[in-house]
Design a protein around this motif. Structure first.
Motif, PDB file in Angstrom:
ATOM      1  N   SER A 103       0.833  -1.207   0.000  1.00 61.59           N
ATOM      2  CA  SER A 103       0.000   0.000   0.000  1.00 61.59           C
ATOM      3  C   SER A 103       0.864   1.252   0.000  1.00 61.59           C
ATOM      4  CB  SER A 103      -0.919   0.004   1.226  1.00 61.59           C
ATOM      5  OG  SER A 103      -1.777  -1.112   1.237  1.00 61.59           O
ATOM      6  N   LEU A 104       1.863   1.269   0.853  1.00 59.57           N
ATOM      7  CA  LEU A 104       2.760   2.428   0.913  1.00 59.57           C
ATOM      8  C   LEU A 104       3.513   2.602  -0.398  1.00 59.57           C
ATOM      9  CD1 LEU A 104       4.210   1.981   4.525  1.00 59.57           C
ATOM     10  CD2 LEU A 104       2.426   3.566   3.775  1.00 59.57           C
ATOM     11  N   GLY A 105       3.913   1.475  -1.008  1.00 62.21           N
ATOM     12  CA  GLY A 105       4.612   1.551  -2.280  1.00 62.21           C
ATOM     13  C   GLY A 105       3.738   2.140  -3.371  1.00 62.21           C
ATOM     14  N   TYR A 106       2.469   1.730  -3.410  1.00 59.31           N
ATOM     15  CA  TYR A 106       1.551   2.262  -4.415  1.00 59.31           C
ATOM     16  C   TYR A 106       1.309   3.752  -4.196  1.00 59.31           C
ATOM     17  CZ  TYR A 106       0.360  -2.435  -6.085  1.00 59.31           C
ATOM     18  OH  TYR A 106       0.403  -3.694  -6.652  1.00 59.31           O
ATOM     19  N   ILE A 107       1.214   4.163  -2.936  1.00 58.49           N
ATOM     20  CA  ILE A 107       1.035   5.590  -2.646  1.00 58.49           C
ATOM     21  C   ILE A 107       2.255   6.378  -3.126  1.00 58.49           C
ATOM     22  CG2 ILE A 107       0.836   7.289  -0.798  1.00 58.49           C
ATOM     23  CD1 ILE A 107      -0.787   5.220   0.774  1.00 58.49           C
ATOM     24  N   GLY A 108       3.450   5.846  -2.852  1.00 57.67           N
ATOM     25  CA  GLY A 108       4.665   6.524  -3.295  1.00 57.67           C
ATOM     26  C   GLY A 108       4.747   6.628  -4.805  1.00 57.67           C
ATOM     27  N   LEU A 109       4.370   5.564  -5.493  1.00 55.72           N
ATOM     28  CA  LEU A 109       4.385   5.592  -6.957  1.00 55.72           C
ATOM     29  C   LEU A 109       3.370   6.589  -7.508  1.00 55.72           C
ATOM     30  CD1 LEU A 109       4.659   1.775  -7.791  1.00 55.72           C
ATOM     31  CD2 LEU A 109       6.437   3.511  -8.074  1.00 55.72           C
ATOM     32  N   TYR A 116       2.450   9.411  -6.260  1.00 52.95           N
ATOM     33  CA  TYR A 116       2.907  10.791  -6.137  1.00 52.95           C
ATOM     34  C   TYR A 116       4.102  11.102  -7.035  1.00 52.95           C
ATOM     35  CZ  TYR A 116      -0.330  11.934  -2.440  1.00 52.95           C
ATOM     36  OH  TYR A 116      -1.480  12.199  -1.740  1.00 52.95           O
ATOM     37  N   LYS A 117       4.547  10.096  -7.768  1.00 54.91           N
ATOM     38  CA  LYS A 117       5.623  10.334  -8.730  1.00 54.91           C
ATOM     39  C   LYS A 117       5.104  10.642 -10.123  1.00 54.91           C
ATOM     40  CE  LYS A 117       9.406   7.805  -6.534  1.00 54.91           C
ATOM     41  NZ  LYS A 117      10.450   6.756  -6.713  1.00 54.91           N
ATOM     42  N   VAL A 118       3.785  10.545 -10.305  1.00 57.63           N
ATOM     43  CA  VAL A 118       3.185  10.857 -11.605  1.00 57.63           C
ATOM     44  C   VAL A 118       2.175  11.974 -11.411  1.00 57.63           C
ATOM     45  CG1 VAL A 118       3.506   8.490 -12.416  1.00 57.63           C
ATOM     46  CG2 VAL A 118       1.345   9.148 -11.353  1.00 57.63           C
ATOM     47  N   PRO A 119       1.839  12.718 -12.460  1.00 52.51           N
ATOM     48  CA  PRO A 119       0.831  13.773 -12.337  1.00 52.51           C
ATOM     49  C   PRO A 119      -0.511  13.202 -11.881  1.00 52.51           C
ATOM     50  CG  PRO A 119       2.030  13.956 -14.415  1.00 52.51           C
ATOM     51  CD  PRO A 119       2.428  12.656 -13.818  1.00 52.51           C
ATOM     52  N   ARG A 120      -1.293  14.012 -11.158  1.00 51.81           N
ATOM     53  CA  ARG A 120      -2.596  13.551 -10.668  1.00 51.81           C
ATOM     54  C   ARG A 120      -3.476  13.045 -11.794  1.00 51.81           C
ATOM     55  NH1 ARG A 120      -2.034  17.980  -7.163  1.00 51.81           N
ATOM     56  NH2 ARG A 120      -3.205  19.332  -8.591  1.00 51.81           N
ATOM     57  N   ARG A 121      -3.331  13.663 -12.930  1.00 52.08           N
ATOM     58  CA  ARG A 121      -4.146  13.289 -14.079  1.00 52.08           C
ATOM     59  C   ARG A 121      -3.918  11.837 -14.498  1.00 52.08           C
ATOM     60  NH1 ARG A 121      -6.895  15.900 -17.355  1.00 52.08           N
ATOM     61  NH2 ARG A 121      -7.466  14.823 -19.248  1.00 52.08           N
ATOM     62  N   ARG A 157      -3.154   9.153 -12.488  1.00 54.93           N
ATOM     63  CA  ARG A 157      -3.126   8.254 -11.334  1.00 54.93           C
ATOM     64  C   ARG A 157      -4.292   7.265 -11.287  1.00 54.93           C
ATOM     65  NH1 ARG A 157      -1.642  12.746  -6.654  1.00 54.93           N
ATOM     66  NH2 ARG A 157       0.451  13.264  -7.457  1.00 54.93           N
ATOM     67  N   PHE A 158      -5.007   7.113 -12.383  1.00 51.04           N
ATOM     68  CA  PHE A 158      -6.182   6.239 -12.368  1.00 51.04           C
ATOM     69  C   PHE A 158      -5.829   4.838 -11.883  1.00 51.04           C
ATOM     70  CE2 PHE A 158      -9.052   3.158 -14.253  1.00 51.04           C
ATOM     71  CZ  PHE A 158     -10.294   3.693 -13.980  1.00 51.04           C
ATOM     72  N   PHE A 159      -4.839   4.206 -12.479  1.00 46.14           N
ATOM     73  CA  PHE A 159      -4.454   2.837 -12.111  1.00 46.14           C
ATOM     74  C   PHE A 159      -3.862   2.788 -10.708  1.00 46.14           C
ATOM     75  CE2 PHE A 159      -4.229   2.980 -16.772  1.00 46.14           C
ATOM     76  CZ  PHE A 159      -5.091   1.937 -17.082  1.00 46.14           C
ATOM     77  N   HIS A 160      -3.179   3.839 -10.313  1.00 50.30           N
ATOM     78  CA  HIS A 160      -2.600   3.889  -8.973  1.00 50.30           C
ATOM     79  C   HIS A 160      -3.688   3.938  -7.910  1.00 50.30           C
ATOM     80  CE1 HIS A 160       0.620   5.346 -11.626  1.00 50.30           C
ATOM     81  NE2 HIS A 160       1.467   4.907 -10.722  1.00 50.30           N
ATOM     82  N   TYR A 161      -4.730   4.734  -8.163  1.00 46.27           N
ATOM     83  CA  TYR A 161      -5.796   4.854  -7.174  1.00 46.27           C
ATOM     84  C   TYR A 161      -6.532   3.530  -6.979  1.00 46.27           C
ATOM     85  CZ  TYR A 161      -5.256   9.948  -7.214  1.00 46.27           C
ATOM     86  OH  TYR A 161      -4.771  11.228  -7.089  1.00 46.27           O
ATOM     87  N   LEU A 162      -6.805   2.819  -8.058  1.00 50.57           N
ATOM     88  CA  LEU A 162      -7.449   1.510  -7.927  1.00 50.57           C
ATOM     89  C   LEU A 162      -6.552   0.539  -7.158  1.00 50.57           C
ATOM     90  CD1 LEU A 162      -9.153   0.862 -11.405  1.00 50.57           C
ATOM     91  CD2 LEU A 162     -10.163   1.759  -9.305  1.00 50.57           C
ATOM     92  N   SER A 163      -5.259   0.600  -7.423  1.00 50.59           N
ATOM     93  CA  SER A 163      -4.305  -0.288  -6.750  1.00 50.59           C
ATOM     94  C   SER A 163      -4.203   0.030  -5.265  1.00 50.59           C
ATOM     95  CB  SER A 163      -2.927  -0.179  -7.407  1.00 50.59           C
ATOM     96  OG  SER A 163      -2.983  -0.528  -8.768  1.00 50.59           O
ATOM     97  N   ILE A 164      -4.207   1.303  -4.933  1.00 50.86           N
ATOM     98  CA  ILE A 164      -4.152   1.705  -3.514  1.00 50.86           C
ATOM     99  C   ILE A 164      -5.396   1.206  -2.783  1.00 50.86           C
ATOM    100  CG2 ILE A 164      -4.224   3.687  -1.949  1.00 50.86           C
ATOM    101  CD1 ILE A 164      -2.527   5.199  -4.050  1.00 50.86           C
ATOM    102  N   GLY A 165      -6.559   1.382  -3.411  1.00 53.02           N
ATOM    103  CA  GLY A 165      -7.787   0.894  -2.793  1.00 53.02           C
ATOM    104  C   GLY A 165      -7.750  -0.598  -2.563  1.00 53.02           C
ATOM    105  N   ALA A 166      -7.298  -1.357  -3.559  1.00 48.52           N
ATOM    106  CA  ALA A 166      -7.228  -2.810  -3.432  1.00 48.52           C
ATOM    107  C   ALA A 166      -6.281  -3.231  -2.317  1.00 48.52           C
ATOM    108  CB  ALA A 166      -6.788  -3.427  -4.763  1.00 48.52           C
ATOM    109  N   SER A 167      -5.127  -2.588  -2.235  1.00 52.01           N
ATOM    110  CA  SER A 167      -4.142  -2.978  -1.221  1.00 52.01           C
ATOM    111  C   SER A 167      -4.617  -2.645   0.193  1.00 52.01           C
ATOM    112  CB  SER A 167      -2.798  -2.299  -1.508  1.00 52.01           C
ATOM    113  OG  SER A 167      -2.913  -0.885  -1.498  1.00 52.01           O
ATOM    114  N   PHE A 168      -5.350  -1.545   0.350  1.00 52.80           N
ATOM    115  CA  PHE A 168      -5.872  -1.218   1.680  1.00 52.80           C
ATOM    116  C   PHE A 168      -6.963  -2.201   2.105  1.00 52.80           C
ATOM    117  CE2 PHE A 168      -3.766   2.945   1.566  1.00 52.80           C
ATOM    118  CZ  PHE A 168      -3.404   3.064   2.890  1.00 52.80           C
ATOM    119  N   PHE A 169      -7.804  -2.605   1.168  1.00 56.04           N
ATOM    120  CA  PHE A 169      -8.804  -3.628   1.489  1.00 56.04           C
ATOM    121  C   PHE A 169      -8.120  -4.931   1.894  1.00 56.04           C
ATOM    122  CE2 PHE A 169     -11.935  -1.221  -1.284  1.00 56.04           C
ATOM    123  CZ  PHE A 169     -12.766  -0.880  -0.216  1.00 56.04           C
TER     124      PHE A 169
END
Length: 288
Positions: free
Chosen positions: A46-52, A54-59, A61-73
């Motif tokens: 989860s922390l790794g996905y969050i770090g990744l 913030y390394k790309v523009p917010r625009r 981050r679609f795949f990152h946001y889904l991955s963060i949600g999955a890892s927190f669940f």
């Protein structure tokens, strides 16, 4: 609990605080320790996905946001099981292990999967350029796959295999969507024509996902379904599959997503500015 017990158990008092009362076949101390290990892996992921992200523009981050949600669940799922919570005692149909009896089954595992798996599947579908309806259908079918297993584990009679079969049928639909529909959609993306290696990587991703998710029914049949292996061995089997699917395969999916134009996929986050040249170009030119 006493300090002597705390020292002897290495700090893991989960089975003492939340005992396996009323069960004949249940997870051992080592099983709880394993669940804590997987929880830590999911937390680091989860922390790794969050770090990744913030390394790309917010625009982008679609795949990152889904991955963060999955890892927190997944973190919630494994924290619950490591704490020896979220389970029920069910009479076994077969007596292969310990002559049968009341077996501990973790319904928390299936609740976690129901939240995690659709997000991972959506990542793959949208990466291939599928439309929303087709992607949501595929995610819904993976949900049916999981619900079939969940209902099956809490049924003690032979009817559990009916729910198992329904879930398996849903999985075949998901596999078809990934192998045929997603690959065909990916081939139609203009960026893939420029980057043929994307098709190669995506085929590898699909092969890994289909293989790993096809092992879950085997684990189900050996554990909650057939009562062949212990709940501790069950946890190791499922845990390894979860680690591979979330931390390895989904991370590979994130890497592939960096090679595809987010604008071409239509997944740019609304509200983020676009380069002036791109904003002024006709819609057909924006995809080039």
């Amino acid at each position: 609990m006493s300090s002597r017990l705390l020292y002897a158990r290495g700090g893991n008092e989960a089975l003492d605080v939340n005992p396996n009362t009323g069960t004949d076949i249940h997870v051992a101390d080592s099983g709880s320790d394993w669940y804590w290990t997987v929880f830590c892996i999911m937390a680091v992921t989860s922390l790794g996905y969050i770090g990744l992200a913030y390394k790309v523009p917010r625009r982008n981050r679609f795949f990152h946001y889904l991955s963060i949600g999955a890892s927190f669940f997944a973190c919630i799922q494994y924290f619950t099981m490591a704490s020896n919570l979220g389970w029920a005692g069910v009479q076994t149909e077969f007596s292969h292990l310990q002559g049968g009896g009341i077996r501990q089954v973790f319904y928390a595992r299936y609740i976690g999967w129901f939240m995690v798996a659709p997000l991972l599947i959506l990542n793959m579908c949208f990466l291939a350029g599928l439309n929303w309806i087709t992607a949501l259908f595929t995610a819904a079918m993976i949900g049916v796959y999981i619900i079939g297993g969940l209902v099956g584990v809490v049924v003690s009679s032979t009817y559990k295999w009916g729910f198992f079969t329904i879930g398996l049928a849903a999985w075949f639909l998901v596999a078809y969507q990934l192998i045929w529909v997603c690959l065909r959609s990916l081939n139609e993306l203009q960026s893939v024509a420029v980057e043929p290696k994307i098709r190669k990587y995506y085929r590898m991703l699909i092969g890994g996902v289909v293989f790993i998710y096809s092992l879950y029914p085997i684990a189900w049949g050996l554990s909650e379904g057939g009562n062949v292996i212990t709940p501790t061995s069950e946890g190791v089997f499922y845990g390894v599959l979860d680690i591979i699917s979330l931390t390895i395969l989904n991370s590979f999916c994130l890497c592939i997503s960096q090679l595809v134009d987010i604008e071409e996929l239509g997944l740019g986050i609304v509200g983020e500015p676009i380069a002036p040249a791109a904003a002024a170009a006709p819609s057909t030119e924006k995809q080039n």
